[in-house]
Design an enzyme around this catalytic site. Structure first.
Site, short mmCIF file in Angstrom:
data_model
loop_
_atom_site.label_atom_id
_atom_site.label_comp_id
_atom_site.label_asym_id
_atom_site.label_seq_id
_atom_site.Cartn_x
_atom_site.Cartn_y
_atom_site.Cartn_z
N HIS A 76 0.83 -1.22 0.00
CA HIS A 76 0.00 0.00 0.00
C HIS A 76 0.87 1.27 0.00
CE1 HIS A 76 -3.92 -2.03 0.88
NE2 HIS A 76 -3.13 -2.92 1.43
N ASN A 149 -10.37 -2.80 2.52
CA ASN A 149 -10.03 -2.88 1.09
C ASN A 149 -11.29 -2.67 0.27
OD1 ASN A 149 -7.28 -3.38 1.30
ND2 ASN A 149 -7.46 -5.58 1.09
N HIS A 340 -3.89 0.93 12.01
CA HIS A 340 -3.69 -0.36 12.69
C HIS A 340 -5.05 -0.96 13.04
CE1 HIS A 340 -2.53 -3.42 15.40
NE2 HIS A 340 -2.50 -2.73 16.52
N TYR A 363 0.77 -4.38 12.02
CA TYR A 363 0.65 -2.94 11.72
C TYR A 363 1.41 -2.05 12.68
CZ TYR A 363 -2.78 -4.00 8.12
OH TYR A 363 -3.39 -4.46 7.00
FE1 HDE Z 1 -2.64 -4.82 5.37
N1 HDE Z 1 -0.82 -4.06 5.82
N2 HDE Z 1 -2.00 -6.67 5.89
N3 HDE Z 1 -4.42 -5.66 4.77
N4 HDE Z 1 -3.29 -3.04 4.79
C1 HDE Z 1 -0.45 -2.78 5.67
O1 HDE Z 1 0.68 -1.55 7.31
C2 HDE Z 1 -0.89 -6.92 6.61
C3 HDE Z 1 -4.77 -6.97 4.85
C4 HDE Z 1 -4.55 -2.70 4.40
O2 HDE Z 1 -3.15 3.49 4.05
C5 HDE Z 1 0.88 -2.47 6.28
O3 HDE Z 1 1.17 0.58 7.83
C6 HDE Z 1 -0.84 -8.29 6.99
C7 HDE Z 1 -6.19 -7.13 4.65
C8 HDE Z 1 -4.61 -1.31 4.03
O4 HDE Z 1 -1.54 3.25 5.52
C9 HDE Z 1 1.30 -3.82 6.90
C10 HDE Z 1 -1.97 -8.88 6.44
C11 HDE Z 1 -6.67 -5.86 4.46
C12 HDE Z 1 -3.32 -0.82 4.24
C13 HDE Z 1 0.12 -4.71 6.53
C14 HDE Z 1 -2.69 -7.84 5.75
C15 HDE Z 1 -5.56 -4.96 4.53
C16 HDE Z 1 -2.53 -1.92 4.73
C17 HDE Z 1 1.88 -1.80 5.37
C18 HDE Z 1 -2.41 -10.32 6.49
C19 HDE Z 1 -8.13 -5.44 4.17
C20 HDE Z 1 -2.82 0.59 3.98
C21 HDE Z 1 2.12 -0.43 5.94
C22 HDE Z 1 -2.32 -10.92 7.78
C23 HDE Z 1 -9.03 -5.74 5.23
C24 HDE Z 1 -2.97 1.45 5.20
C25 HDE Z 1 1.29 -0.37 7.11
C26 HDE Z 1 -2.51 2.86 4.89
C27 HDE Z 1 -1.19 -1.82 5.09
C28 HDE Z 1 0.07 -5.99 6.92
C29 HDE Z 1 -3.88 -8.09 5.02
C30 HDE Z 1 -5.72 -3.54 4.33
C31 HDE Z 1 2.62 -4.36 6.49
C32 HDE Z 1 0.25 -8.95 7.79
C33 HDE Z 1 -6.97 -8.44 4.69
C34 HDE Z 1 -5.81 -0.56 3.53
O5 HDE Z 1 1.45 -3.75 8.27
#
Ligand code: HDE
Length: 703
Positions: A76, A149, A340, A363
């Protein structure tokens, strides 16, 4: 009746104001406040001499510049954000004790960041990808982040697979290609071995992965969460964001061209909408499942690769969010905001969805690297609007000057402060779910059906949506060099649907695999963007119309269209061979907004050509004008041509004109033509076609 005292929607903005720097009428200084006399030359021993180490201004400026960059988000990375507020429709305390959902007079400030997932920070907006939709609610009880999402399911069922998923989809590590795209061997190799991803793959291959606007897509919390009400009663909930306008997508060919013409397409769209006061609005809704109904579904509510069809459990609308202000500084706000899923408020709790549980660790952890330490909650955009008191201390870039001598708890020296808050008085208490089980590394049997909902999604789509999905499959797998990977993916597709497997196989030179597709599945109208409800929400409001003119254009026809467009909230841009004033046949002039060098029809929702002898003479032989028209036609966009403009069309794409009606107007699949007649009638017919958006029935369109 709303209580005006409770309008706290500006609270966050007021707080941010303390941190804003306004340079108007200000003098240049160093970071130490020293006024500067000269900043264009470094301090040297003579005009041609060596630069002196003593030059503190040079050293400070250079030091700061050298460290301007921070690591981009691991996923992202590319995003765009806006401020706004959320207000609930009524008191929902029977469902949740979350304050923002209990008091309809409260306006809770929000900051929302939309993003793509795979591309680097500078990648194009219009790539095929999932979109992030993360909302920070600055509530009176603390920050709640709904990190969502634009698709309701996910690729994997357990957080431990996330690093593998991301490593597979990011550019291949040896040459770092391709950028912002899943169309490569690594990704599809991984997917071919992960049948649980099939439902999400259908979404990613669908038009949902190409949103026309951040204001025209849905948002989904994906996981099942819990609401807890004042009495402590828990219910399962799935969060939804529904745009108040229709859900709309681009077409694939268009997205690729936009990526070159305007890589900031979605960012610009969001920015411009807010600047012109056409504020994006979304309703927050929940699907609610009573605890006793947990096992009533033919899938597991804890499985994030499944959705609850909206026809089975309707989305209850709780309130509305309005995005009404652009950030002042991209880095300070959009880049430094840290979301987060574990930021929750009383009334909202988690479930044991193993994907959610993985996120709850990730997060916070990722911010340590990205934002340089544990104090990121003190960055202005991340601070809650309510007070923060605890015994956390020190660390890089600490801002707070904690007073007092006893940063520990329990203490007597500080009279026990900061004090604890009991649950009934606003303190957060985790839901006391009863847990029993053996420690195992195992996937639940209830998570093992990977094809039924994939088939439900595919078979719920309209003809044009299914056609697009098959073309997307042909593109993605067509980019895969290893035929074994293509075959393995197609074997999964064959389990989903025969038409799908056949369609994709034909394009990628792999025999159609045998495979028993899932039998009859229920369909869900809510999954298609061409369903009746969504179609009825479409309108010309906010649509961008390109009006193509040259010297001698028919100014009466153009004016009539511009008036009609304005009435309906559509935005018209004048495109001409050059910038400046362009003179019409009737003597009036129109200022060109863009030229063929600076724009293209892929950047508009509709195309209009008013005619006029001189103008058409110039335009009909112009390659760029023909390209403008042909792409608008191929991308199924509304088109209107008047008078002699039809001669140009006869040259570009002959044979379109059918039999005109009494007003001399021919309308077929969104192409509106009028050789002679009243210009206002043409304008009305065109705006009606604009209001319907794309016209998929057109021959050769959306190939
Ligand atoms: Fe994320 N995801 N994600 N994700 N995600 C990040 O956090 C992660 C997942 C989502 O505008 C990271 O600050 C794991 C689902 C959005 O700053 C990180 C898993 C959904 C954003 C991270 C998922 C999301 C992130 C990268 C599976 C929808 C952007 C930077 C276990 C429900 C937030 C950060 C923004 C961002 C990890 C799966 C949505 C790495 C480990 C499912 C919208 O922490």
């Amino acid at each position: 009746m709303k209580n005006p005292d409770k309008d706290t929607s500006n609270q966050k903005l007021d707080e941010l104001e303390q941190h804003r720097e306004h340079a108007e009428d200000a003098r240049l200084s160093t970071n130490q406040g020293l006024l500067v006399t000269h900043t264009d030359d470094s301090l040297k021993a003579g005009p041609r001499g060596p630069t002196l180490l003593e030059d503190f201004n040079l050293r400070e400026k250079m030091m700061h510049f050298d460290h301007e960059r921070i690591p981009e988000r691991v996923v992202h990375a590319r995003g765009s954000a806006a401020h706004g507020y959320f207000q609930c429709y009524e008191n929902f305390s029977d469902l949740t004790r979350a304050g923002l959902l209990c008091d309809p007079s409260r306006k809770t400030p929000v900051f929302v960041r939309f993003s793509t997932v795979v591309g680097f920070r500078g990648s194009a907006d219009t790539v095929r990808d999932v979109r992030g939709f993360a909302t920070k609610f600055y509530t009176e009880e603390g920050v709640w982040d709904l990190v969502a999402n634009n698709m309701p399911v996910f690729f994997i069922q357990d957080g431990i697979k996330f690093p593998d998923l991301v490593h597979s989809i990011k550019p291949e590590p040896h040459h770092e290609m391709p950028q912002a795209s899943a169309a490569h061997d690594n990704f599809w190799d991984f997917i071919s071995l992960m049948p649980e991803s099939m439902h999400m793959i259908m979404w990613v291959l669908s038009d949902r992965a190409l949103p026309r606007s951040y204001s025209r897509m849905e948002g989904f919390g994906v996981h099942t969460f819990r609401f807890i009400n004042e009495q402590g009663k828990a219910r399962f909930v799935k969060f939804h964001w529904k745009p108040t306008r229709s859900i709309d997508s681009l077409v694939w060919d268009e997205t690729q061209k936009i990526a070159g013409k305007d890589p900031d397409f979605n960012r610009r769209d969001l920015w411009e909408m807010i600047e012109r006061g056409d504020y994006p609005e979304f309703e927050l809704g929940v699907q609610i499942v009573e605890e006793e109904d947990e096992h009533k579904f033919d899938f597991d509510l804890l499985d994030p690769t499944k959705l609850i069809p909206e026809e089975d459990v309707p989305v209850k609308k709780l309130g509305k969010m309005v995005l009404n202000r652009n950030p002042d500084n991209f880095f300070a706000e959009t880049e430094q905001v840290a979301f987060h899923p574990g930021h929750v408020v009383p009334g909202i709790d988690f479930t044991n969805d193993p994907l959610l549980q993985g996120r709850l660790f990730s997060y916070l952890d990722t911010q340590i690297t990205r934002l340089g330490g544990p104090n990121f909650a003190e960055i202005p955009i991340n601070r809650p609007t309510c007070p923060v008191h605890n015994n956390q201390r020190d660390g890089f870039m600490r801002q707070t000057i904690n007073t007092g001598k006893s940063p520990y708890s329990p203490n007597n020296r500080a009279k026990g402060c900061p004090m604890l808050t009991p649950e009934g008085m606003g303190g957060y208490a985790h839901y006391m779910e009863r847990i029993e089980g053996q420690k195992v590394r195992e996937r639940s049997e209830s998570f093992k059906d990977h094809y039924t909902q994939a088939a439900m999604f595919y078979r719920s789509l309209s003809d044009s949506e299914r056609r697009h999905l098959i073309s997307a499959g042909q593109f993605e797998l067509g980019k895969v060099a290893d035929p074994d990977i293509r075959t393995r993916v197609l074997e999964h597709f064959a389990h989903i649907d025969t038409e799908l497997a056949k369609g994709v196989a034909e394009g990628v030179g792999v025999p159609v695999p045998d495979g028993e597709p899932v039998g009859k599945v229920r369909t869900s109208a809510a999954l298609s963007m061409e369903n009746e409800e969504n179609r009825s929400k479409r309108s010309a409001m906010g649509c961008k119309i390109a009006a193509m003119i040259a010297e001698g254009f028919d100014d009466k026809v153009l004016k009539a269209m511009m008036n009609a467009a304005e009435k309906q909230g559509a935005v018209v841009e004048i495109v001409a061979p050059r910038l400046g004033e362009i003179k019409g046949a009737g003597g009036s002039t129109e200022k060109a907004d863009k030229t063929f060098a600076t724009t293209h029809s892929v950047l508009y929702d509709a195309f209009f050509m008013p005619g006029g002898d001189g103008a058409v003479k110039t335009l009909r032989s112009k390659q760029e004008a023909a390209g403008f028209f042909m792409d608008a036609y191929a991308h199924a966009k509304p088109i209107a041509l008047a008078g002699v403009a039809l001669d140009a069309m006869d040259r570009w794409l002959p044979g379109l004109e059918a039999s005109p009606n009494d007003s001399g107007i021919t309308t077929e699949h969104g192409v509106v033509l009028q050789r002679k007649g009243k210009e206002s009638e043409l304008a009305d017919a065109f705006l009606e076609a604009v209001g319907e958006h794309r016209h998929w029935g057109r021959d050769h369109a959306d190939s």
